[in-house]
Design an enzyme around this catalytic site. Structure first.
Site, PDB file in Angstrom:
ATOM      1  N   ASP A  31      31.206 -36.619 -32.216  1.00 49.82           N
ATOM      2  CA  ASP A  31      29.932 -36.993 -31.610  1.00 49.82           C
ATOM      3  C   ASP A  31      29.788 -38.514 -31.664  1.00 49.82           C
ATOM      4  O   ASP A  31      30.119 -39.150 -32.657  1.00 49.82           O
ATOM      5  CB  ASP A  31      28.774 -36.318 -32.351  1.00 49.82           C
ATOM      6  CG  ASP A  31      27.488 -36.347 -31.563  1.00 49.82           C
ATOM      7  OD1 ASP A  31      27.024 -35.283 -31.124  1.00 49.82           O
ATOM      8  OD2 ASP A  31      26.926 -37.461 -31.380  1.00 49.82           O
ATOM      9  N   ILE A  32      29.286 -39.092 -30.564  1.00 50.87           N
ATOM     10  CA  ILE A  32      29.148 -40.553 -30.484  1.00 50.87           C
ATOM     11  C   ILE A  32      28.082 -41.065 -31.445  1.00 50.87           C
ATOM     12  O   ILE A  32      28.092 -42.250 -31.814  1.00 50.87           O
ATOM     13  CB  ILE A  32      28.842 -40.966 -29.022  1.00 50.87           C
ATOM     14  CG1 ILE A  32      29.212 -42.407 -28.769  1.00 50.87           C
ATOM     15  CG2 ILE A  32      27.386 -40.697 -28.662  1.00 50.87           C
ATOM     16  CD1 ILE A  32      29.189 -42.790 -27.301  1.00 50.87           C
ATOM     17  N   ASN A  88      22.131 -26.256 -29.745  1.00 47.09           N
ATOM     18  CA  ASN A  88      20.802 -26.560 -29.223  1.00 47.09           C
ATOM     19  C   ASN A  88      20.710 -26.052 -27.789  1.00 47.09           C
ATOM     20  O   ASN A  88      21.621 -26.275 -26.988  1.00 47.09           O
ATOM     21  CB  ASN A  88      20.545 -28.064 -29.269  1.00 47.09           C
ATOM     22  CG  ASN A  88      20.508 -28.604 -30.689  1.00 47.09           C
ATOM     23  OD1 ASN A  88      20.064 -27.917 -31.600  1.00 47.09           O
ATOM     24  ND2 ASN A  88      20.996 -29.828 -30.876  1.00 47.09           N
ATOM     25  N   GLY A  94      16.031 -28.796 -28.330  1.00 45.83           N
ATOM     26  CA  GLY A  94      16.510 -30.156 -28.547  1.00 45.83           C
ATOM     27  C   GLY A  94      17.799 -30.476 -27.829  1.00 45.83           C
ATOM     28  O   GLY A  94      18.511 -31.412 -28.206  1.00 45.83           O
ATOM     29  N   GLN A  95      18.091 -29.734 -26.776  1.00 45.45           N
ATOM     30  CA  GLN A  95      19.334 -29.985 -26.032  1.00 45.45           C
ATOM     31  C   GLN A  95      19.172 -31.224 -25.158  1.00 45.45           C
ATOM     32  O   GLN A  95      18.224 -31.310 -24.373  1.00 45.45           O
ATOM     33  CB  GLN A  95      19.675 -28.774 -25.157  1.00 45.45           C
ATOM     34  CG  GLN A  95      21.004 -28.919 -24.423  1.00 45.45           C
ATOM     35  CD  GLN A  95      21.347 -27.689 -23.581  1.00 45.45           C
ATOM     36  OE1 GLN A  95      20.580 -26.731 -23.510  1.00 45.45           O
ATOM     37  NE2 GLN A  95      22.505 -27.731 -22.952  1.00 45.45           N
ATOM     38  N   HIS A 101      27.518 -26.759 -25.570  1.00 45.19           N
ATOM     39  CA  HIS A 101      28.322 -27.355 -26.640  1.00 45.19           C
ATOM     40  C   HIS A 101      27.847 -26.848 -27.990  1.00 45.19           C
ATOM     41  O   HIS A 101      26.706 -26.434 -28.157  1.00 45.19           O
ATOM     42  CB  HIS A 101      28.258 -28.888 -26.594  1.00 45.19           C
ATOM     43  CG  HIS A 101      26.860 -29.436 -26.634  1.00 45.19           C
ATOM     44  ND1 HIS A 101      26.079 -29.517 -25.514  1.00 45.19           N
ATOM     45  CD2 HIS A 101      26.116 -29.919 -27.652  1.00 45.19           C
ATOM     46  CE1 HIS A 101      24.892 -30.036 -25.837  1.00 45.19           C
ATOM     47  NE2 HIS A 101      24.882 -30.277 -27.134  1.00 45.19           N
TER      48      HIS A 101
HETATM   49  P1  5GP Z   1      22.434 -32.003 -27.924  1.00 49.47           P
HETATM   50  O1  5GP Z   1      21.297 -32.906 -28.314  1.00 49.47           O
HETATM   51  O2  5GP Z   1      22.439 -31.759 -26.433  1.00 49.47           O
HETATM   52  O3  5GP Z   1      22.540 -30.759 -28.725  1.00 49.47           O
HETATM   53  O4  5GP Z   1      23.750 -32.787 -28.292  1.00 49.47           O
HETATM   54  C1  5GP Z   1      24.346 -33.724 -27.476  1.00 49.47           C
HETATM   55  C2  5GP Z   1      25.200 -34.597 -28.340  1.00 49.47           C
HETATM   56  O5  5GP Z   1      26.096 -35.289 -27.514  1.00 49.47           O
HETATM   57  C3  5GP Z   1      24.405 -35.636 -29.134  1.00 49.47           C
HETATM   58  O6  5GP Z   1      24.613 -35.435 -30.528  1.00 49.47           O
HETATM   59  C4  5GP Z   1      24.977 -36.966 -28.643  1.00 49.47           C
HETATM   60  O7  5GP Z   1      25.115 -37.908 -29.694  1.00 49.47           O
HETATM   61  C5  5GP Z   1      26.309 -36.567 -28.045  1.00 49.47           C
HETATM   62  N1  5GP Z   1      26.777 -37.377 -26.950  1.00 49.47           N
HETATM   63  C6  5GP Z   1      26.062 -37.748 -25.852  1.00 49.47           C
HETATM   64  N2  5GP Z   1      26.819 -38.477 -25.028  1.00 49.47           N
HETATM   65  C7  5GP Z   1      28.050 -38.567 -25.602  1.00 49.47           C
HETATM   66  C8  5GP Z   1      29.266 -39.188 -25.214  1.00 49.47           C
HETATM   67  O8  5GP Z   1      29.376 -39.829 -24.170  1.00 49.47           O
HETATM   68  N3  5GP Z   1      30.314 -39.077 -26.057  1.00 49.47           N
HETATM   69  C9  5GP Z   1      30.227 -38.371 -27.230  1.00 49.47           C
HETATM   70  N4  5GP Z   1      31.313 -38.329 -27.995  1.00 49.47           N
HETATM   71  N5  5GP Z   1      29.101 -37.760 -27.629  1.00 49.47           N
HETATM   72  C10 5GP Z   1      28.023 -37.863 -26.819  1.00 49.47           C
END
Ligand code: 5GP
Ligand code: ZN
Length: 115
Positions: A31-32, A88, A94-95, A101
């Site tokens: 995760d970034i 999420n 919180g998605q 994913h």
């Molecule tokens: P969500 O909030 O949808 O459950 O999780 C999305 C996740 O994707 C977040 O934790 C966010 O930090 C990660 N993320 C978003 N954009 C990127 C990206 O371009 N590269 C990587 N490695 N992670 C990302």
């Protein structure tokens, strides 16, 4: 593939990431914005907006992902201590990225309930 989807671009290799694990169904990468010492995302190669869009045709892929999560955790060295998998879904879930994913989180104790 969904053209505007960042995770589709990662799955296709158009956006390079450090690959933790990949196979015909999924890609795992860091995760970034990590929120734990170990924070890896697992995405299906197939674009699904969320688990709410999955159907019977996705059952084998989803089963494969479920069975792969502990193997990836083991590869990351967190399987013995334990880890958390988060999926999420939707606004209240919180998605923030609209491509299905799973978060694998570990390397510290995970509090409950989550925020
Ligand atoms: P969500 O909030 O949808 O459950 O999780 C999305 C996740 O994707 C977040 O934790 C966010 O930090 C990660 N993320 C978003 N954009 C990127 C990206 O371009 N590269 C990587 N490695 N992670 C990302
Ligand atoms: Zn996508």
């Amino acid at each position: 593939m969904s053209e505007d989807c960042i995770f589709c671009k990662i799955a296709s290799g158009a956006i390079p990431v450090k690959i933790i694990y990949e196979d015909e169904h999924l890609v795992a990468f860091p995760d970034i914005n990590p929120v734990a010492p170990v924070h890896v995302l697992v995405i299906p190669r197939k674009h699904l907006g969320s688990i709410a869009e999955a159907g019977p045709a996705d059952a084998a892929m989803l089963g494969h992902v479920m069975l792969s999560l502990p193997k990836i955790a083991a590869q990351l060295g967190i399987a013995d201590a334990g880890f958390r998998v988060v999926m999420n879904t939707g606004k209240d879930g919180g998605q923030s990225v609209q491509h299905l994913h799973w978060h694998i989180l570990g390397g510290r104790f995970m509090e409950w309930p989550p925020g």
